[in-house]
Design a protein around this motif. Structure first.
Motif, PDB file in Angstrom:
ATOM      1  N   THR A  79       0.831  -1.211   0.000  1.00 51.52           N
ATOM      2  CA  THR A  79       0.000   0.000   0.000  1.00 51.52           C
ATOM      3  C   THR A  79       0.863   1.256   0.000  1.00 51.52           C
ATOM      4  N   ILE A  80       1.877   1.268   0.859  1.00 53.92           N
ATOM      5  CA  ILE A  80       2.744   2.450   0.948  1.00 53.92           C
ATOM      6  C   ILE A  80       3.543   2.633  -0.333  1.00 53.92           C
ATOM      7  N   LEU A  83       1.350   4.259  -2.796  1.00 50.93           N
ATOM      8  CA  LEU A  83       1.203   5.684  -2.511  1.00 50.93           C
ATOM      9  C   LEU A  83       2.443   6.458  -2.962  1.00 50.93           C
ATOM     10  N   THR A  86       2.220   6.904  -6.674  1.00 51.11           N
ATOM     11  CA  THR A  86       1.259   7.961  -7.027  1.00 51.11           C
ATOM     12  C   THR A  86       1.855   9.341  -6.787  1.00 51.11           C
ATOM     13  N   ALA A  87       2.549   9.486  -5.656  1.00 53.75           N
ATOM     14  CA  ALA A  87       3.146  10.778  -5.321  1.00 53.75           C
ATOM     15  C   ALA A  87       4.214  11.173  -6.334  1.00 53.75           C
ATOM     16  N   LEU A  95      -2.475  12.379  -3.426  1.00 55.31           N
ATOM     17  CA  LEU A  95      -2.727  11.344  -2.419  1.00 55.31           C
ATOM     18  C   LEU A  95      -4.017  11.605  -1.650  1.00 55.31           C
ATOM     19  N   VAL A  98      -6.724   9.341  -2.861  1.00 56.95           N
ATOM     20  CA  VAL A  98      -6.503   7.895  -2.783  1.00 56.95           C
ATOM     21  C   VAL A  98      -7.203   7.337  -1.542  1.00 56.95           C
ATOM     22  N   ILE A 100      -7.532   5.189   1.519  1.00 53.21           N
ATOM     23  CA  ILE A 100      -6.615   4.527   2.457  1.00 53.21           C
ATOM     24  C   ILE A 100      -7.441   3.969   3.609  1.00 53.21           C
ATOM     25  N   LYS A 106      -3.607   6.842   7.046  1.00 49.98           N
ATOM     26  CA  LYS A 106      -4.308   7.954   6.407  1.00 49.98           C
ATOM     27  C   LYS A 106      -3.993   9.269   7.099  1.00 49.98           C
ATOM     28  N   VAL A 109      -0.543  10.406   5.966  1.00 53.33           N
ATOM     29  CA  VAL A 109      -0.551  10.867   4.575  1.00 53.33           C
ATOM     30  C   VAL A 109      -1.235  12.227   4.459  1.00 53.33           C
ATOM     31  N   ILE A 225       7.698   8.743   1.554  1.00 58.37           N
ATOM     32  CA  ILE A 225       6.828   9.366   0.555  1.00 58.37           C
ATOM     33  C   ILE A 225       7.063  10.865   0.530  1.00 58.37           C
TER      34      ILE A 225
END
Length: 251
Positions: A79-80, A83, A86-87, A95, A98, A100, A106, A109, A225
């Protein structure tokens, strides 16, 4: 459900009961006053040791050892990594859209999306981690207290029984049965402590360590991230938290 906890408790009591039955006198191991002294005294002491709310919540905490389903750390890492991808491809702001599922991840993020500094994000997440550990230590402490007090009240019950026995020595034939009843409280206390309370305390401690590991992975992941690390680097960094046997091979 953690079937190992259920197997351990049922198996422990089952072996004890089977041994008693094979001994040929199961009725001799039942004494209501002894049960009252051990269970009542044990919980009374724990009420003195801990706040009322903590003791009342003991049942709920104990059920966590049976119903807790440990999340797969590789799912968290995937999952991370997603992310992070995506970032890098879009932006940190992307994000926000997205989904979460984990509220802790969450929160971290969203702090990043809001433009918080890395130090602030890490500080907020670590504070929540620390207080999670503190709450869990309270639950562990209740069971440790129960495990400590049960044998102690078993001994107190035995001493009460011995005093009563020594005050009635006129009938030698009654000494043996009276001694057996006196020892039952020690037996009850030892069984409850070593089959239920202390094992549950250890299981809760392990559960807390597992949850703390997942939260530490999330803290480091959110930090990566925010730094703009490549998803592959993020994955490799987070897998370092896991034992080699638990790591997911890169595709």
């Amino acid at each position: 459900m953690d079937i190992a906890t259920l197997i351990g408790i049922v198996g422990g009591f089952g072996l004890i009961v089977a041994t008693i039955i094979l001994g040929g006198n199961p009725g001799g191991f039942v004494d209501v006053p002894s049960v009252v002294v051990v269970i009542g005294g044990t919980f009374a002491s724990v009420f003195v040791m801990f706040p009322l709310k903590a003791v009342v919540g003991t049942f709920k905490v104990g059920m966590k050892t049976l119903l807790f389903k440990a999340p797969d750390p590789n799912d968290v890492i995937r999952t991370i990594s997603g992310l992070a991808d995506t970032a890098r491809r879009e932006s940190l702001v992307a994000l926000e859209k997205v989904a979460i599922d984990d509220p802790y991840l969450k929160k971290g993020v969203m702090l990043v999306v809001d433009g918080s500094s890395e130090a602030l994000v890490r500080s907020v997440m670590e504070i929540e981690l620390d207080f999670m550990k503190q709450r869990h230590r309270m639950g562990q402490g209740v069971f440790k207290g129960l495990g400590t007090m049960a044998p102690a009240f078993g001994m107190i019950g035995t001493l009460i029984g011995l005093v009563n026995m020594l005050q009635n020595l006129e009938d030698p034939a009654s000494i043996g049965p009276a001694m057996a009843v006196a020892l039952l409280t020690t037996f009850y206390g030892a069984v409850l402590a070593n089959v239920v309370f202390l094992p549950l305390s250890k299981k809760l401690e392990d559960r807390s360590e597992e949850e703390a590991l997942y939260m530490q992975i999330m803290i480091e992941g959110v930090s990566s991230i925010q730094k703009g690390d490549h998803p592959t680097v993020v994955k490799e960094k987070l897998q370092a938290f896991l034992a080699p046997a638990l790591r997911e091979e890169s595709s």
